[in-house]
Design an enzyme around this catalytic site. Structure first.
Site, PDB file in Angstrom:
ATOM      1  N   CYS A   4       0.852  -1.200   0.000  1.00 49.33           N
ATOM      2  CA  CYS A   4       0.000   0.000   0.000  1.00 49.33           C
ATOM      3  C   CYS A   4       0.888   1.251   0.000  1.00 49.33           C
ATOM      4  CB  CYS A   4      -0.906  -0.015   1.229  1.00 49.33           C
ATOM      5  SG  CYS A   4      -1.750   1.548   1.518  1.00 49.33           S
ATOM      6  N   HIS A  46      -4.137   0.648   8.536  1.00 47.79           N
ATOM      7  CA  HIS A  46      -4.632   0.401   7.169  1.00 47.79           C
ATOM      8  C   HIS A  46      -6.105   0.018   7.203  1.00 47.79           C
ATOM      9  CE1 HIS A  46      -4.376  -0.517   2.897  1.00 47.79           C
ATOM     10  NE2 HIS A  46      -5.228  -1.490   3.177  1.00 47.79           N
ATOM     11  N   ASN A  87     -13.397   9.982  -1.354  1.00 48.74           N
ATOM     12  CA  ASN A  87     -13.839   9.129  -2.448  1.00 48.74           C
ATOM     13  C   ASN A  87     -13.900   7.700  -1.931  1.00 48.74           C
ATOM     14  OD1 ASN A  87     -13.833  11.303  -4.296  1.00 48.74           O
ATOM     15  ND2 ASN A  87     -11.640  11.058  -4.626  1.00 48.74           N
ATOM     16  N   THR A  95      -8.797   5.856  -5.831  1.00 45.17           N
ATOM     17  CA  THR A  95      -7.678   5.213  -6.551  1.00 45.17           C
ATOM     18  C   THR A  95      -6.668   4.569  -5.609  1.00 45.17           C
ATOM     19  OG1 THR A  95      -6.445   7.297  -6.660  1.00 45.17           O
ATOM     20  CG2 THR A  95      -7.882   6.778  -8.532  1.00 45.17           C
ATOM     21  N   HIS A 100      -8.620   7.843   3.165  1.00 46.09           N
ATOM     22  CA  HIS A 100      -8.011   9.177   3.234  1.00 46.09           C
ATOM     23  C   HIS A 100      -9.051  10.233   2.952  1.00 46.09           C
ATOM     24  CE1 HIS A 100      -7.593   7.616  -0.850  1.00 46.09           C
ATOM     25  NE2 HIS A 100      -7.701   8.871  -1.286  1.00 46.09           N
TER      26      HIS A 100
HETATM   27  P1  AMP Z   1      -8.298   9.043  -4.368  1.00 44.56           P
HETATM   28  O1  AMP Z   1      -8.396   9.173  -5.855  1.00 44.56           O
HETATM   29  O2  AMP Z   1      -9.414   9.689  -3.617  1.00 44.56           O
HETATM   30  O3  AMP Z   1      -8.047   7.612  -3.948  1.00 44.56           O
HETATM   31  O4  AMP Z   1      -7.028   9.887  -3.963  1.00 44.56           O
HETATM   32  C1  AMP Z   1      -5.734   9.392  -4.025  1.00 44.56           C
HETATM   33  C2  AMP Z   1      -4.820  10.590  -4.040  1.00 44.56           C
HETATM   34  O5  AMP Z   1      -3.535  10.168  -3.660  1.00 44.56           O
HETATM   35  C3  AMP Z   1      -4.695  11.259  -5.425  1.00 44.56           C
HETATM   36  O6  AMP Z   1      -5.139  12.610  -5.334  1.00 44.56           O
HETATM   37  C4  AMP Z   1      -3.204  11.140  -5.726  1.00 44.56           C
HETATM   38  O7  AMP Z   1      -2.692  12.274  -6.388  1.00 44.56           O
HETATM   39  C5  AMP Z   1      -2.600  10.956  -4.342  1.00 44.56           C
HETATM   40  N1  AMP Z   1      -1.337  10.252  -4.301  1.00 44.56           N
HETATM   41  C6  AMP Z   1      -1.033   9.054  -4.876  1.00 44.56           C
HETATM   42  N2  AMP Z   1       0.233   8.704  -4.584  1.00 44.56           N
HETATM   43  C7  AMP Z   1       0.737   9.693  -3.802  1.00 44.56           C
HETATM   44  C8  AMP Z   1       1.998   9.915  -3.178  1.00 44.56           C
HETATM   45  N3  AMP Z   1       3.014   9.044  -3.296  1.00 44.56           N
HETATM   46  N4  AMP Z   1       2.163  11.039  -2.446  1.00 44.56           N
HETATM   47  C9  AMP Z   1       1.164  11.930  -2.317  1.00 44.56           C
HETATM   48  N5  AMP Z   1      -0.061  11.778  -2.875  1.00 44.56           N
HETATM   49  C10 AMP Z   1      -0.266  10.670  -3.611  1.00 44.56           C
END
Ligand code: AMP
Length: 114
Positions: A4, A46, A87, A95, A100
């Site tokens: 993760c 987690h 989300n 994603t 979060h």
């Molecule tokens: P979600 O689409 O709501 O799951 O949000 C996931 C967020 O995590 C997205 O806005 C990504 O830009 C962010 N994200 C993914 N990998 C990283 C990372 N290594 N550091 C900071 N943000 C991240």
């Protein structure tokens, strides 16, 4: 969880730009910001998504909301306001499968879904 990305950030295996941290929660800047200020509030435990909350782990919601209040003060957006988004799952556009909350600030969001 070992694969993760947010667990790796929490363990320090992947770098992040942290703005706040306590025993339960970490807050860091989103790597692909959707607003002038865009941070993610992430529980250290987690939990896959909002749908994975249950009687045993629901206390983390209090920790997350307390961290939101700390963070908006640190970032100086508490008075002008901000948007918080979670989300959840495929249709919610999630994603990263680790719970979060997005905090978006530094601009006025006139487009409204709701
Ligand atoms: P979600 O689409 O709501 O799951 O949000 C996931 C967020 O995590 C997205 O806005 C990504 O830009 C962010 N994200 C993914 N990998 C990283 C990372 N290594 N550091 C900071 N943000 C991240």
């Amino acid at each position: 969880m070992s694969d993760c990305v947010f667990c790796k950030i929490i363990k320090g295996e992947i770098p992040s730009s942290k703005v706040y941290e306590n025993e339960k929660v970490v807050v860091f800047r989103d790597i692909n910001p959707a607003a002038p200020i865009h941070v993610l509030v992430v529980p250290k435990v987690h939990i896959e998504s909002l749908e994975a909350l249950n009687q045993d782990n629901i206390g983390v919601v209090t920790d997350i909301h307390a961290a939101i209040l700390e963070t908006t003060r640190i970032l100086g957006i508490n008075e002008e306001g901000y948007r918080v988004i979670v989300n959840c799952g495929k249709n919610g556009g999630q994603t990263v499968p680790h719970l979060h909350y997005h905090i978006l600030g530094g601009a006025r969001f006139d487009e409204k879904i709701i």
